[in-house]
Motif scaffolding. Structure first.
Motif, short mmCIF file in Angstrom:
data_model
loop_
_atom_site.label_atom_id
_atom_site.label_comp_id
_atom_site.label_asym_id
_atom_site.label_seq_id
_atom_site.Cartn_x
_atom_site.Cartn_y
_atom_site.Cartn_z
N ASP A 130 0.82 -1.21 0.00
CA ASP A 130 0.00 0.00 0.00
C ASP A 130 0.86 1.26 0.00
O ASP A 130 0.33 2.37 0.00
CB ASP A 130 -0.91 0.03 1.23
N ILE A 131 2.17 1.08 0.03
CA ILE A 131 3.09 2.21 0.11
C ILE A 131 3.74 2.45 -1.25
O ILE A 131 4.24 1.53 -1.89
CB ILE A 131 4.19 1.94 1.17
N LEU A 132 3.71 3.71 -1.70
CA LEU A 132 4.42 4.12 -2.91
C LEU A 132 5.75 4.73 -2.49
O LEU A 132 5.79 5.58 -1.60
CB LEU A 132 3.63 5.17 -3.70
N VAL A 133 6.83 4.30 -3.11
CA VAL A 133 8.16 4.87 -2.85
C VAL A 133 8.59 5.66 -4.08
O VAL A 133 8.73 5.09 -5.17
CB VAL A 133 9.19 3.77 -2.54
N LEU A 134 8.78 6.96 -3.91
CA LEU A 134 9.31 7.79 -4.98
C LEU A 134 10.83 7.72 -4.92
O LEU A 134 11.45 8.22 -3.97
CB LEU A 134 8.83 9.24 -4.82
#
Length: 353
Positions: free
Chosen positions: A59-63
């Motif tokens: 559920d986590i987006l890493v830029l």
């Protein structure tokens, strides 16, 4: 970042440096937080954040701007998004990419509500099939050709819509632990009339997806997994014929000799734009299993109707060369076992308008 946080998203700035003196004042009253960590590469910080926020790592987006961010996302099993302004060669090689803060904000809005549920997923004796969206209810009048055109438009246009489509597909695959599968090999099932080296749009999408999802990126650009040596009849246009007969597919393609000796023991992912009867995946599985593949996973972006069948096909000659009409045996064993879930279809309707 404040705009993204104001939409209900938790935003964290992860760094191995001390928090700047200006940070609290700049982000006062927002949900933007500073998260210090000494070694983000091992991905433990992603797992800690997920636990503290009561969410899953996917559920986590890493830029990602640096290679360390890439390693953090992969090891932490988060969805990896490349910053288009990065100069790091590893980041520049990633497929899920945003080029501005506005695109990042649009990405979070477009993917909001996606729960990672495939419209269809099922497993037969020798291969599995997953389909992202139910095309029968996506839009009125959508045919397989129209959907392919919509997908082409989304991929070529790029930007936040393509990033969001890649993100929801990658998230669904992470939920299925695709990234944990060893010895992955990625390929594209060629369209009926494609006798060139590769399907440009679907190949591009698949390359982008595999760089986002998996640790191993074994698949050489310019060397498609399947070769369509002769154009086959387009099954969706064959209204009066038997659209479940795999013979026209088997006798018009073969595996690329480039991969001879490289398929044995591998787990292969085959991407197709859409499926109705499941012929493509049944044929792909037959060729790949003959070449020694350990498992075959078919991923369709769309699926029509409830006519998906399981095929028990045996290739009786070299799968890296054209197959004669008597070079295989086939038995249709009926409906493909599996289940549907319609809880996230509205998100897809926005991504492939």
């Amino acid at each position: 970042m404040i705009r993204i946080a104001s939409n209900g998203n938790l935003v964290g700035v992860i760094s191995n440096h001390e928090k700047p003196a200006w940070f609290d004042q700049e982000f006062v009253g927002s949900k933007v937080t500073f998260i210090p960590t000494d070694a983000r590469q091992n991905g433990e910080i992603i797992k800690t954040i997920a636990k503290n926020c009561n969410v899953k790592t996917h559920d986590i987006l890493v830029l990602a701007v640096k290679a360390e961010d890439l390693q953090m996302a992969k090891n932490g099993r988060a969805v990896l998004v490349a910053a288009g302004w990065s100069t790091d060669p590893q980041i520049k090689g990633l497929g899920l990419k945003i080029n501005s803060v506005q695109e990042l904000e649009e990405l979070t809005v477009l993917t909001n509500g996606w729960n990672g549920k495939w419209w269809f997923e099922g497993k037969a004796n020798t291969y599995t099939i997953h389909a992202l969206v139910d095309l029968s209810t996506l839009h009125k009048g959508v045919t397989q050709q129209v959907f392919a055109q919509k997908l082409t438009s989304t991929v070529k246009k790029g930007g936040s819509s393509l990033a969001a489509l890649l993100a929801v597909t990658a998230r669904s695959m992470l939920i299925n632990n695709i990234d944990q599968t060893p010895e992955l090999l990625w390929g594209v099932y060629p369209s009926s009339g494609n006798t060139c080296s590769a399907d440009e749009v679907l190949t591009d999408f698949t390359h982008r997806l595999r760089t986002t999802t998996s640790r191993v990126r074994f698949a050489k650009l310019g060397e498609p997994l399947f070769i369509r040596h002769t154009a086959s009849e387009k099954r969706s246009a064959n209204r009066g014929g038997d659209r479940t007969n795999p013979a026209g597919q088997i006798t018009t393609l073969h595996l690329n000799p480039f991969y001879k000796g490289k398929i044995g023991g591998r787990n292969v992912i085959v991407i197709d734009d859409c499926t109705t009867y499941g012929v493509s995946f049944g044929v792909a599985a037959a060729f790949l299993l003959k070449a020694g593949a350990n498992s075959v996973h078919g991923i369709a972006l769309g699926k029509f109707g409830n006519q998906l069948s399981y095929y028990d096909i045996s290739i009786n000659s070299d799968p890296f060369s054209p197959i004669a009409a008597d070079g295989f045996t086939s038995a249709n064993l009926g409906r493909f076992p599996g289940a549907t879930d319609s809880t996230a279809q509205q998100v897809l309707q926005a991504l492939i308008p």
